[in-house]
Design an enzyme around this catalytic site. Structure first.
Site, PDB file in Angstrom:
ATOM      1  N   GLU A  99       0.848  -1.202   0.000  1.00  0.00           N
ATOM      2  CA  GLU A  99       0.000   0.000   0.000  1.00  0.00           C
ATOM      3  C   GLU A  99       0.879   1.246   0.000  1.00  0.00           C
ATOM      4  O   GLU A  99       1.992   1.248   0.536  1.00  0.00           O
ATOM      5  CB  GLU A  99      -0.942  -0.100   1.216  1.00  0.00           C
ATOM      6  CG  GLU A  99      -1.963   0.975   1.422  1.00  0.00           C
ATOM      7  CD  GLU A  99      -2.833   1.386   0.255  1.00  0.00           C
ATOM      8  OE1 GLU A  99      -2.330   1.546  -0.875  1.00  0.00           O
ATOM      9  OE2 GLU A  99      -4.030   1.642   0.490  1.00  0.00           O
ATOM     10  N   ASP A 100       0.372   2.287  -0.625  1.00  0.00           N
ATOM     11  CA  ASP A 100       1.110   3.551  -0.664  1.00  0.00           C
ATOM     12  C   ASP A 100       1.018   4.313   0.653  1.00  0.00           C
ATOM     13  O   ASP A 100       1.987   4.907   1.114  1.00  0.00           O
ATOM     14  CB  ASP A 100       0.598   4.424  -1.828  1.00  0.00           C
ATOM     15  CG  ASP A 100      -0.927   4.544  -1.829  1.00  0.00           C
ATOM     16  OD1 ASP A 100      -1.597   3.896  -0.997  1.00  0.00           O
ATOM     17  OD2 ASP A 100      -1.456   5.294  -2.664  1.00  0.00           O
ATOM     18  N   ASP A 103      -3.817   5.735   6.206  1.00  0.00           N
ATOM     19  CA  ASP A 103      -4.281   7.004   6.776  1.00  0.00           C
ATOM     20  C   ASP A 103      -5.200   6.675   7.955  1.00  0.00           C
ATOM     21  O   ASP A 103      -4.721   6.374   9.048  1.00  0.00           O
ATOM     22  CB  ASP A 103      -4.969   7.789   5.651  1.00  0.00           C
ATOM     23  CG  ASP A 103      -5.447   9.166   6.055  1.00  0.00           C
ATOM     24  OD1 ASP A 103      -4.888   9.746   6.988  1.00  0.00           O
ATOM     25  OD2 ASP A 103      -6.389   9.681   5.423  1.00  0.00           O
ATOM     26  N   PHE A 152      -1.733  16.389   3.577  1.00  0.00           N
ATOM     27  CA  PHE A 152      -2.121  15.686   2.361  1.00  0.00           C
ATOM     28  C   PHE A 152      -0.921  15.607   1.423  1.00  0.00           C
ATOM     29  O   PHE A 152      -0.299  16.610   1.114  1.00  0.00           O
ATOM     30  CB  PHE A 152      -3.294  16.373   1.672  1.00  0.00           C
ATOM     31  CG  PHE A 152      -3.964  15.469   0.691  1.00  0.00           C
ATOM     32  CD1 PHE A 152      -4.903  14.536   1.117  1.00  0.00           C
ATOM     33  CD2 PHE A 152      -3.623  15.515  -0.648  1.00  0.00           C
ATOM     34  CE1 PHE A 152      -5.496  13.664   0.216  1.00  0.00           C
ATOM     35  CE2 PHE A 152      -4.217  14.642  -1.559  1.00  0.00           C
ATOM     36  CZ  PHE A 152      -5.152  13.722  -1.119  1.00  0.00           C
ATOM     37  N   ARG A 165       0.116  11.950  -9.740  1.00  0.00           N
ATOM     38  CA  ARG A 165       0.642  10.599  -9.504  1.00  0.00           C
ATOM     39  C   ARG A 165       2.032  10.430 -10.104  1.00  0.00           C
ATOM     40  O   ARG A 165       2.821   9.597  -9.683  1.00  0.00           O
ATOM     41  CB  ARG A 165      -0.272   9.542 -10.138  1.00  0.00           C
ATOM     42  CG  ARG A 165      -1.632   9.424  -9.484  1.00  0.00           C
ATOM     43  CD  ARG A 165      -2.309   8.137  -9.957  1.00  0.00           C
ATOM     44  NE  ARG A 165      -3.741   8.144  -9.699  1.00  0.00           N
ATOM     45  CZ  ARG A 165      -4.319   7.778  -8.550  1.00  0.00           C
ATOM     46  NH1 ARG A 165      -3.575   7.378  -7.551  1.00  0.00           N
ATOM     47  NH2 ARG A 165      -5.626   7.817  -8.410  1.00  0.00           N
TER      48      ARG A 165
HETATM   49  P1  IMP Z   1      -7.505   5.269   4.696  1.00  0.00           P
HETATM   50  O1  IMP Z   1      -8.613   4.335   4.324  1.00  0.00           O
HETATM   51  O2  IMP Z   1      -8.009   6.498   5.391  1.00  0.00           O
HETATM   52  O3  IMP Z   1      -6.363   4.635   5.437  1.00  0.00           O
HETATM   53  O4  IMP Z   1      -6.935   5.892   3.374  1.00  0.00           O
HETATM   54  C1  IMP Z   1      -6.364   5.167   2.451  1.00  0.00           C
HETATM   55  C2  IMP Z   1      -6.538   5.777   1.084  1.00  0.00           C
HETATM   56  O5  IMP Z   1      -6.865   7.165   1.090  1.00  0.00           O
HETATM   57  C3  IMP Z   1      -5.207   5.662   0.415  1.00  0.00           C
HETATM   58  O6  IMP Z   1      -5.095   4.436  -0.248  1.00  0.00           O
HETATM   59  C4  IMP Z   1      -5.221   6.849  -0.506  1.00  0.00           C
HETATM   60  O7  IMP Z   1      -5.852   6.492  -1.711  1.00  0.00           O
HETATM   61  C5  IMP Z   1      -6.064   7.877   0.190  1.00  0.00           C
HETATM   62  N1  IMP Z   1      -5.228   8.845   0.928  1.00  0.00           N
HETATM   63  C6  IMP Z   1      -5.143   9.012   2.263  1.00  0.00           C
HETATM   64  N2  IMP Z   1      -4.300   9.997   2.585  1.00  0.00           N
HETATM   65  C7  IMP Z   1      -3.830  10.468   1.415  1.00  0.00           C
HETATM   66  C8  IMP Z   1      -2.890  11.497   1.076  1.00  0.00           C
HETATM   67  O8  IMP Z   1      -2.309  12.213   1.923  1.00  0.00           O
HETATM   68  N3  IMP Z   1      -2.660  11.681  -0.241  1.00  0.00           N
HETATM   69  C9  IMP Z   1      -3.258  10.938  -1.214  1.00  0.00           C
HETATM   70  N4  IMP Z   1      -4.130   9.968  -0.948  1.00  0.00           N
HETATM   71  C10 IMP Z   1      -4.417   9.739   0.354  1.00  0.00           C
HETATM   72 MG    MG Z   2      -4.487   4.163  -2.353  1.00  0.00          MG
END
Ligand code: IMP
Ligand code: MG
Length: 177
Positions: A99-100, A103, A152, A165
């Site tokens: 995973e990138d 969050d 962000f 991207r």
């Molecule tokens: P989570 O479900 O809140 O953990 O978020 C995961 C997804 O939200 C990631 O796979 C990203 O696609 C998007 N995301 C969360 N934070 C960022 C950020 O700072 N930049 C870009 N995408 C984000």
């Molecule tokens: Mg993602």
């Protein structure tokens, strides 16, 4: 196209490269004789996956899943579904999710639950970045690149509304509001 927002480098491409090499060394140590299935989450992980697997000199398989969440443009809502699933069976496989960013943790924990139900032999997570201060559900990251502040970020696969991207560095979007 939209106006060009201000970007500030948080992780330069050299730092990312170093982290990817370190993660690859850790993963090689644990997986080189296990023929793992690496599962990337689209779209954000494509660049990290591409760089990581080029550092892995042993047999492995690569899959991608596409998830959708209905939320605001900078947040995930937690209502997630699988839009494009796996082609290879997970049962009995050694699986490593790539995973990138983690969050809130909602996306990753959803995918880990989804995969766990399919009975892999082992299931672990490798994430390039961790915005740990934003966590809503606990997620264990087995291989982590960087802990990052609550900003962000874009670049190196990560987007804002599908833009940025392609940036080689990971940048903070400086909010002008
Ligand atoms: P989570 O479900 O809140 O953990 O978020 C995961 C997804 O939200 C990631 O796979 C990203 O696609 C998007 N995301 C969360 N934070 C960022 C950020 O700072 N930049 C870009 N995408 C984000
Ligand atoms: Mg993602």
């Amino acid at each position: 196209m939209g106006a060009q927002p201000e970007l500030r480098i948080l992780l330069a491409k050299e730092e990312i490269e170093t982290a990817v090499r370190r993660l690859a060394a850790e993963i090689r140590g644990d997986y080189q004789d296990k023929y793992p299935l690496l599962v990337g989450i689209l779209k954000g992980s494509f660049m990290f996956m591409a760089d990581l697997i080029r550092q892995l000199d042993f047999p492995l398989e690569v899959e991608f899943v596409r998830l959708s969440s209905y939320g605001g443009r900078r947040k995930s809502s937690g209502r997630i579904k699988v839009v494009q699933g796996l082609h290879s069976p997970v049962k009995g496989r050694v699986v490593l999710v790539i995973e990138d960013i983690v969050d809130t943790g909602l996306t990753t924990s959803f995918l880990l639950d989804y995969l766990r139900k399919r009975k892999p032999t082992s299931l672990k997570l490798c994430a390039l970045t961790d915005k740990s201060s934003r966590r809503q559900v606990p997620v264990t990251i087995d291989y982590l690149g960087f802990t990052i502040p609550d900003k962000f970020i874009v670049g190196y696969g990560l987007d804002l509304d599908e833009r940025f991207r392609n940036l080689p560095d990971i940048c903070i979007l400086v909010d002008e509001s």
